[in-house]
Structures are given as C-alpha cells and as structure tokens.
Design a protein around this motif. Structure first.
Motif, PDB file in Angstrom:
ATOM      1  N   SER A 148     -24.339 -40.708  11.170  1.00 44.01           N
ATOM      2  CA  SER A 148     -25.355 -41.752  11.197  1.00 44.01           C
ATOM      3  C   SER A 148     -26.754 -41.137  11.269  1.00 44.01           C
ATOM      4  N   ARG A 149     -27.784 -41.944  11.340  1.00 44.60           N
ATOM      5  CA  ARG A 149     -29.154 -41.508  11.114  1.00 44.60           C
ATOM      6  C   ARG A 149     -29.633 -40.439  12.094  1.00 44.60           C
ATOM      7  N   ASP A 150     -29.116 -40.393  13.324  1.00 46.96           N
ATOM      8  CA  ASP A 150     -29.584 -39.415  14.309  1.00 46.96           C
ATOM      9  C   ASP A 150     -28.799 -38.108  14.285  1.00 46.96           C
ATOM     10  N   VAL A 151     -27.842 -37.973  13.377  1.00 47.89           N
ATOM     11  CA  VAL A 151     -27.099 -36.716  13.239  1.00 47.89           C
ATOM     12  C   VAL A 151     -27.929 -35.760  12.388  1.00 47.89           C
ATOM     13  N   THR A 152     -28.323 -34.609  12.977  1.00 48.84           N
ATOM     14  CA  THR A 152     -29.182 -33.656  12.274  1.00 48.84           C
ATOM     15  C   THR A 152     -28.442 -32.394  11.830  1.00 48.84           C
ATOM     16  N   ARG A 153     -27.217 -32.171  12.314  1.00 52.40           N
ATOM     17  CA  ARG A 153     -26.458 -30.987  11.941  1.00 52.40           C
ATOM     18  C   ARG A 153     -24.968 -31.296  12.037  1.00 52.40           C
ATOM     19  N   ILE A 154     -24.190 -30.796  11.094  1.00 56.78           N
ATOM     20  CA  ILE A 154     -22.736 -30.971  11.104  1.00 56.78           C
ATOM     21  C   ILE A 154     -22.096 -29.588  11.025  1.00 56.78           C
ATOM     22  N   THR A 155     -21.141 -29.337  11.930  1.00 59.89           N
ATOM     23  CA  THR A 155     -20.439 -28.056  11.977  1.00 59.89           C
ATOM     24  C   THR A 155     -18.952 -28.302  11.791  1.00 59.89           C
ATOM     25  N   ALA A 156     -18.327 -27.495  10.919  1.00 60.27           N
ATOM     26  CA  ALA A 156     -16.889 -27.544  10.681  1.00 60.27           C
ATOM     27  C   ALA A 156     -16.263 -26.268  11.195  1.00 60.27           C
ATOM     28  N   SER A 157     -15.145 -26.408  11.895  1.00 61.24           N
ATOM     29  CA  SER A 157     -14.428 -25.240  12.411  1.00 61.24           C
ATOM     30  C   SER A 157     -12.938 -25.453  12.195  1.00 61.24           C
ATOM     31  N   GLY A 158     -12.152 -24.389  12.359  1.00 59.08           N
ATOM     32  CA  GLY A 158     -10.723 -24.481  12.118  1.00 59.08           C
ATOM     33  C   GLY A 158     -10.367 -23.886  10.785  1.00 59.08           C
ATOM     34  N   GLY A 159      -9.677 -24.664   9.945  1.00 60.44           N
ATOM     35  CA  GLY A 159      -9.281 -24.171   8.632  1.00 60.44           C
ATOM     36  C   GLY A 159     -10.455 -23.965   7.712  1.00 60.44           C
ATOM     37  N   VAL A 160     -11.578 -24.570   7.983  1.00 60.61           N
ATOM     38  CA  VAL A 160     -12.799 -24.395   7.199  1.00 60.61           C
ATOM     39  C   VAL A 160     -13.943 -24.190   8.168  1.00 60.61           C
ATOM     40  N   ARG A 161     -14.802 -23.227   7.849  1.00 65.06           N
ATOM     41  CA  ARG A 161     -15.963 -22.987   8.700  1.00 65.06           C
ATOM     42  C   ARG A 161     -17.220 -23.239   7.880  1.00 65.06           C
ATOM     43  N   ALA A 162     -18.065 -24.128   8.415  1.00 60.19           N
ATOM     44  CA  ALA A 162     -19.312 -24.449   7.722  1.00 60.19           C
ATOM     45  C   ALA A 162     -20.294 -25.000   8.739  1.00 60.19           C
ATOM     46  N   ASP A 163     -21.568 -24.840   8.425  1.00 59.75           N
ATOM     47  CA  ASP A 163     -22.626 -25.347   9.302  1.00 59.75           C
ATOM     48  C   ASP A 163     -23.769 -25.829   8.421  1.00 59.75           C
ATOM     49  N   GLU A 164     -24.028 -27.122   8.450  1.00 60.60           N
ATOM     50  CA  GLU A 164     -25.041 -27.709   7.577  1.00 60.60           C
ATOM     51  C   GLU A 164     -26.082 -28.414   8.425  1.00 60.60           C
ATOM     52  N   PRO A 165     -27.363 -27.973   8.357  1.00 58.44           N
ATOM     53  CA  PRO A 165     -28.417 -28.625   9.141  1.00 58.44           C
ATOM     54  C   PRO A 165     -28.888 -29.922   8.482  1.00 58.44           C
ATOM     55  N   ALA A 166     -27.986 -30.842   8.341  1.00 61.05           N
ATOM     56  CA  ALA A 166     -28.307 -32.113   7.695  1.00 61.05           C
ATOM     57  C   ALA A 166     -27.310 -33.171   8.188  1.00 61.05           C
ATOM     58  N   GLY A 167     -27.486 -34.397   7.717  1.00 64.78           N
ATOM     59  CA  GLY A 167     -26.609 -35.500   8.123  1.00 64.78           C
ATOM     60  C   GLY A 167     -25.368 -35.615   7.274  1.00 64.78           C
ATOM     61  N   THR A 168     -25.239 -34.818   6.237  1.00 66.81           N
ATOM     62  CA  THR A 168     -24.030 -34.819   5.411  1.00 66.81           C
ATOM     63  C   THR A 168     -23.593 -33.374   5.178  1.00 66.81           C
ATOM     64  N   LEU A 169     -22.311 -33.220   4.826  1.00 66.68           N
ATOM     65  CA  LEU A 169     -21.745 -31.882   4.557  1.00 66.68           C
ATOM     66  C   LEU A 169     -20.757 -31.985   3.415  1.00 66.68           C
ATOM     67  N   ALA A 170     -20.763 -31.028   2.516  1.00 62.92           N
ATOM     68  CA  ALA A 170     -19.802 -30.956   1.406  1.00 62.92           C
ATOM     69  C   ALA A 170     -19.510 -29.484   1.127  1.00 62.92           C
ATOM     70  N   VAL A 171     -18.273 -29.060   1.413  1.00 63.49           N
ATOM     71  CA  VAL A 171     -17.865 -27.672   1.175  1.00 63.49           C
ATOM     72  C   VAL A 171     -16.467 -27.678   0.575  1.00 63.49           C
ATOM     73  N   ARG A 172     -16.152 -26.645  -0.188  1.00 66.59           N
ATOM     74  CA  ARG A 172     -14.810 -26.521  -0.733  1.00 66.59           C
ATOM     75  C   ARG A 172     -13.827 -26.262   0.400  1.00 66.59           C
ATOM     76  N   ALA A 173     -12.677 -26.895   0.314  1.00 65.23           N
ATOM     77  CA  ALA A 173     -11.674 -26.758   1.371  1.00 65.23           C
ATOM     78  C   ALA A 173     -10.317 -27.134   0.812  1.00 65.23           C
ATOM     79  N   PRO A 174      -9.265 -26.445   1.212  1.00 66.86           N
ATOM     80  CA  PRO A 174      -7.907 -26.825   0.772  1.00 66.86           C
ATOM     81  C   PRO A 174      -7.581 -28.254   1.199  1.00 66.86           C
ATOM     82  N   ARG A 175      -6.747 -28.897   0.432  1.00 63.69           N
ATOM     83  CA  ARG A 175      -6.413 -30.300   0.680  1.00 63.69           C
ATOM     84  C   ARG A 175      -5.797 -30.504   2.053  1.00 63.69           C
ATOM     85  N   ASP A 176      -4.951 -29.562   2.490  1.00 61.77           N
ATOM     86  CA  ASP A 176      -4.233 -29.734   3.737  1.00 61.77           C
ATOM     87  C   ASP A 176      -4.845 -28.959   4.891  1.00 61.77           C
ATOM     88  N   SER A 177      -6.078 -28.516   4.760  1.00 55.74           N
ATOM     89  CA  SER A 177      -6.704 -27.737   5.820  1.00 55.74           C
ATOM     90  C   SER A 177      -7.005 -28.617   7.024  1.00 55.74           C
TER      91      SER A 177
END
Length: 656
Positions: free
Chosen positions: A609-638
């Motif tokens: 939502s509007r007050d989210v300024t950063r999204i972090t993914a951990s586990g089967g995929v690792r990513a860190d995006e300083p924004a309100g949305t995130l899009a990274v390549r990842a296996p279907r079952d990760s």
C-alpha cells in the motif's frame, strides 16, 4: 469508580431527622431519589411496576415522628440538610433492596396486591426507550443483583467513594458489599466511562414517562367476568386445599416462563414501540429506530401476539435461524414494530429490539410451520439499515425498504456497462422480487444488486449498492480507488462509479463464499498498481475486506492483471480471518504472488500500500527493492518470505 464527586452529603446520617427535615430533603431531591430506587429495584418487576414501586419507595421513607433523634438545629443550616438527605437516601436504598419480586409470605402477597399509592388504573407507565447503548446497559443491569445496581447508582450518579458505598450497603443489610462494588466497577470499566451519561438518559428516568393504555379488550372481558372469576377463585382455593402436596415442577415452569413480569411486558403487543411516520427526516440518528410501522396488518393484535410469543419461546415446530453471532434470547423490553403484512403467501412481522431484527413468518395456507429469523443490526446506519428481507421465493428476494429510500433500481455487477433497471416498490415499501445471486460453487454468470438512493431530506442524492448474502439485511458494497500521487489516503466510497463497477465486476463472484456469515459490508480497495515485466501492461492489486456485524473481518487479496474479459475474476493470492488489515485500523498491506510472463518466464511479483517504501524477499529468492512494488525472476515453486518497510521505519509482514 466514581466519575465525579458531589461534595455536599455525608455517607451515613448520624441521627434520624424529623419528618419536616426529611420531607424537605425528599422534595428537593425527589428525582434523584426516585432514579436511585428505580435502578436498585428488580428489573423483573417490569418497567410499569418498577416506575410505580420507585415512587412508592421514596414517598414512604418519611419518619413517623415529627421530631428526630436529637433537637433540631437552626433551620436552614447546611449540616441539617445534608444529614437529612443522607438518612433519606440510605432508607431509599434499604427499602429498594428489601423489595422482592416474589413475595415469600401470604401477608406480603396480599399487601403487594392491595391498592397503595401511587396507583394508576387503565394506563401503563414506562420511561422513554433509549438507543442500543442504553439497551445493552439495561440488559447488563438485569443480569446482576440489586446490591450491584445500587452500588453502581451510588458511585456514578451520587459520586460516592468506594468506602462510602460499602458502608451504606452494609448499613442497608447487604452481606457482600465488597462483591457488589466490584461488580459495579466492572460494569463501569466495560463501558469506558460512558455509564454516567447512559444512567442519566431518559431510559432510566422514572420521572419522565410515557403512557399507554392497558389491553382494552382484555380489560372489558375482565369487567364482564369479575363476578364469575371471584366464584371460580373461591372454588379453586377450596379444591387446592383438598389436594395432596406435590413438587409443582410443571406449574412453576409455566409461571416462570410465560408469566414472568419482564418477559410478559416485552411480549405484550400493546407495548410495541412505533415511530412516527416522518421521524426519520427529523433526527441525527438514521437507522431502524426511526422506521415507522408499515403493512396492512399492523393493527392485527392476534398476529403480533403470535410473533412475539414465538420470539419469547419458540416451540419445537418453529424453524429458528440466526446469523453468526446473533443471540436467540427473547427481547429484554418491548421491541419496535417495523412491518406486519402479507408477502409471498405468508403473514410476516418484522421487529427490532435495538440490536437485532426479527422476522416472523407464518403460511397463509397449507398448514406449514412458522419461522423465526434473527440477525444482528447494532450500529446500523443509513446504508446498512436501508432494507430488510421480508420474503424469499423461487422468483427472488423481496425487501422492505427504509422510509428514506427515494429511488430503487437493480443492476448486474457482471454487466457494468448495462444501465440499471427500475424496481417496483409498493406503497408500504415492499419491493418486487430481486434475483438471488448464485450460491458458492455454482456457475457465476450474474450478480444482482440493488442501487438505492436516499431522500434529499436527509442527504444530497446519496446512492449506494447492496446485495443479498443470505441474511436478513443485505450487504453494503463500497470501493476505495487507487492512491493518488501526493494526495491524502483515499477513503471508501460508494461503489456506483465506473471504476468501482469495473473493480466489482472482477470481484463479485467471490462474494458467494461469504453467504450466511453475518457480513455487514464489503469494501474493494485497489491498494497498488504495478507495471508487469516484459509486457509493460498494468495490473491492479485489490484487497477485498468483509466486515461482520460482530466486529471481526476477513480479507482476500487479488492480483488483477489485464484480461480479455472485463468480468474475468482476479487471482486470489492471500486470505486472512479475524484481522484489522485493509481497514481504517489496519491501513497497510503487502502481498505477493508468482506470475508467468507470456514468454514462459516465472516472476515473483509483490506490491504494498501507499506507505510501503521498501520490499525485501528472502528464502528461495533474495531481493531488495526500495519501492512499493517488486518484480524479480523466481522459480514457480520457490518458497519466499516477503517483508515491507513503512515510511516510519516499521516492518510489515506480507499477508499469507
């Protein structure tokens, strides 16, 4: 416990005042003393008898001696007035506590049935009915003992300290004064300091009363049969004296259930509340409390009595249903009559007791069993009190519309571009049949809703949507649009505009899973928009929140990507129950899903939502995006765990 302190009166009098002093204190503080007696007396007496008993208790506390225990001080001295009032107040509490709704001796039985002042013939007196808060407090007071009610009144209305209350109650003969005080303090704490305002309301004022006649037909019959009744009573008495003893279990059950004074009062059709026809247009509270009584059988006393008796104690042949979280106990006081008429081959009565709507229906022919349906409606408003189901049949649902509904049409949420169709409404406010939405699991090819518009006498052209989910009251549908750039947070609005209808066209079919669960309102919140990788097309993240009448809500997060059909459902990516998320008490949300691009590549998509300024993914995929949305390549079952960070630095877990 006291919310204020009246620094004028002693706790207990040091002497008995003379009759002149006591009378002066009684007359000066008569309304306070009568309210104190009314709150202390047993609610089982019924409001009419309790009003008279409260006045009688206060009027009979005067001492018999003109002189007190000591020579009277100088007239007008403040200590004399305080002592006289304190003594009078203690006597009022003592006598009110000693009053029992069930006399234990023949002498008490006879004395309570002999004419004693004050007495009223041919009329019933009762305080003005309050709102749902007053009703809830009245029911809570009914569940505790007289000492606790006295302690509550003394602490809240008289401003006495805990020590003073214990001393007064002990002097009045209460064995567990400390326990009564604890119960009173619990009642105060449960209502967040609002008890003083509630106890000061007309609901608990026996000096400001309404009058209604007693049952006129019954009174005429009683007059005609007075002589015969006297003979029968004498004969019955002689027969009873000749009968052997038995345990009397059956007769006690009938007396306690059918003849309980409080229950009899609540189930008396002559005491049903009826609002004035135009009360809804001249009040700041627009809900069921201002609905007038409508229908061709509002004067059918026999029908109303049957409906009330079934609510008071449904027999084994009555089909009883209640929405989730709705109690089936009888009303605590006379309910309000909303409707009595004939609809769909049945005689229907709609009643409202301040917190629930009850629908009684009996077949007009065929000998079928009657039915009683109950649903919570506390804190209803102009939209959630806009309609009530009066009948269900093969052709659809018929509603009784609120008196403030000036225009009614129907439309299909799965046809957002199709104009609304007119809906027939009778002079009594009953609609023609509205098609029923499909049950969950069946093919969802249409979703009918009603579009209602409020009268301009209360609001300027306010239109809104409601839909049937199987309960007595339809569900209010709203919409919260995407956040604007630099604009304040959006608030839910009526789902009548183009963007709202387009959003609900892709969400409507998911409403079937909410059927019969006591839902009050459902909001579609488009909380984020995201550009899809590879294609650049824009998708929308929507959180659908269903609020129940009980309070808890459930949410469903959908990912809505561009689709060839405007009614193609979105992909449900997360759900949660008993949560504040996606409401004004939970304004932040984060969700994610796996998505396959047209090229066949799988991605992890996430949005907040509007007050989210950063999204972090951990586990089967690792990513860190300083924004309100995130899009990274990842296996279907990760397996991925998403965490968001808000503008104030706090972390926000994703909805699973």
């Amino acid at each position: 416990m006291p919310t204020h302190r009246r620094p004028t009166y002693d706790t207990l009098p040091g002497r008995r005042p003379g009759v002149d002093e006591a009378e002066a204190a009684l007359v000066e503080h008569y309304p306070r003393l009568v309210r104190l007696a009314y709150l202390t007396l047993p609610p089982a007496l019924g409001r009419h008898r309790r009003v008279l008993a409260a006045h009688a208790v206060v009027q009979r506390v005067l001492p018999r001696s003109r002189k007190g225990d000591a020579p009277s001080p100088v007239p007008g001295q403040r200590g004399t007035a305080t002592a006289a009032f304190s003594w009078t107040r203690e006597r009022v509490v003592r006598d009110a506590l000693a009053r029992d709704s069930r006399p234990r001796s023949l002498r008490a039985f006879v004395s309570r049935r002999l004419p004693r002042l004050p007495a009223v013939a041919g009329l019933r007196l009762f305080p003005r009915a309050g709102g749902s808060d007053e009703l809830a407090l009245d029911q809570a007071l009914f569940a505790v003992g007289s000492p606790a009610r006295a302690a509550l009144a003394l602490g809240v209305l008289e401003g006495m300290t805990a020590a003073e209350i214990r001393a007064l109650l002990t002097a009045a003969g209460v064995r567990d004064a400390a326990g009564a005080l604890r119960t009173a303090e619990r009642l105060v704490s449960e209502r967040g300091g609002r008890v003083e305002a509630l106890l000061g309301a007309p609901e608990f004022d026996p000096c400001t009363v309404q009058t209604r006649p007693t049952d006129l037909i019954r009174r005429r019959h009683r007059t005609r049969l007075a002589g015969a009744a006297a003979v029968l009573v004498a004969l019955a008495g002689s027969v009873l004296l000749a009968m052997p003893d038995h345990d009397g279990t059956e007769s006690a059950t009938v007396a306690d259930g059918a003849e309980s004074p409080s229950l009899a009062r609540a189930l008396d059709p002559a005491l049903l509340e009826r609002a004035n026809g135009d009360a809804w247009s001249d009040t700041s509270r627009v809900d069921f409390s201002v609905w007038p009584a409508r229908g061709a059988r509002t004067g059918d006393t026999a029908l109303l009595e049957r409906a009330l008796r079934v609510w008071g104690g449904p027999g084994p042949d009555v089909r009883v249903s209640a929405t989730t979280g709705t109690g089936t106990v009888p009303p605590a006081q006379p309910p309000r009559l909303l409707y009595a008429g004939e609809v769909g081959g049945a005689a229907v009565v709609l009643l409202h007791d301040g917190q629930r709507v009850a629908r009684y229906a009996e077949p007009l022919s065929g000998g079928g069993a009657p039915a009683l349906d109950l649903a919570r409606t506390d804190d209803a408003d102009v939209t959630t009190a806009a309609a009530v189901v009066v009948s269900r049949g093969p052709d659809g649902v018929r509603y009784l519309l609120a008196p403030w509904v000036a225009e009614s049409t129907t439309r299909d949420l799965l046809a957002p571009g199709t104009p609304a169709a007119d809906l027939d409404v009778s002079r009594d406010g009953v609609t023609g049949p509205v098609p029923t939405p499909p049950p969950s699991g069946e093919d969802c090819t249409s979703w009918p809703v009603m579009r209602l518009r409020s009268s301009e006498r209360i609001v300027e052209r306010h239109a809104f949507l409601v839909t049937d989910l199987g309960d007595l009251s339809p569900v209010h549908l709203t919409y919260t649009p995407l956040p604007g750039t630099g604009a304040p947070a959006r608030q839910p609005r009526e789902a009548t505009g183009g963007a709202a209808l387009a959003s609900w066209a892709r969400t409507a079919c998911s409403l079937g899973s909410l059927r019969g669960s006591g839902v009050r309102a459902v909001n579609n919140w488009a909380f984020a928009e995201q550009k899809l990788p590879e294609t650049g097309a824009r998708s929308t993240w929507v959180c659908t929140r269903a609020d129940s009448w009980r309070g808890p809500g459930r949410i469903m997060v959908q990912f809505q990507q561009p689709a060839p059909s405007p009614v193609e459902p979105g992909t449900v990516v997360a759900e949660d129950r008993d949560t504040a998320s996606c409401s004004r008490f939970g304004q932040h949300v984060l969700a994610g899903t796996h998505w396959r691009a047209p090229s066949g590549t799988w991605y992890l998509l996430a949005a907040g939502s509007r007050d989210v300024t950063r999204i972090t993914a951990s586990g089967g995929v690792r990513a860190d995006e300083p924004a309100g949305t995130l899009a990274v390549r990842a296996p279907r079952d990760s397996s991925v765990e998403l965490t968001g960070r808000l503008a104030d630095g706090k972390e926000l877990p994703a909805v699973r």
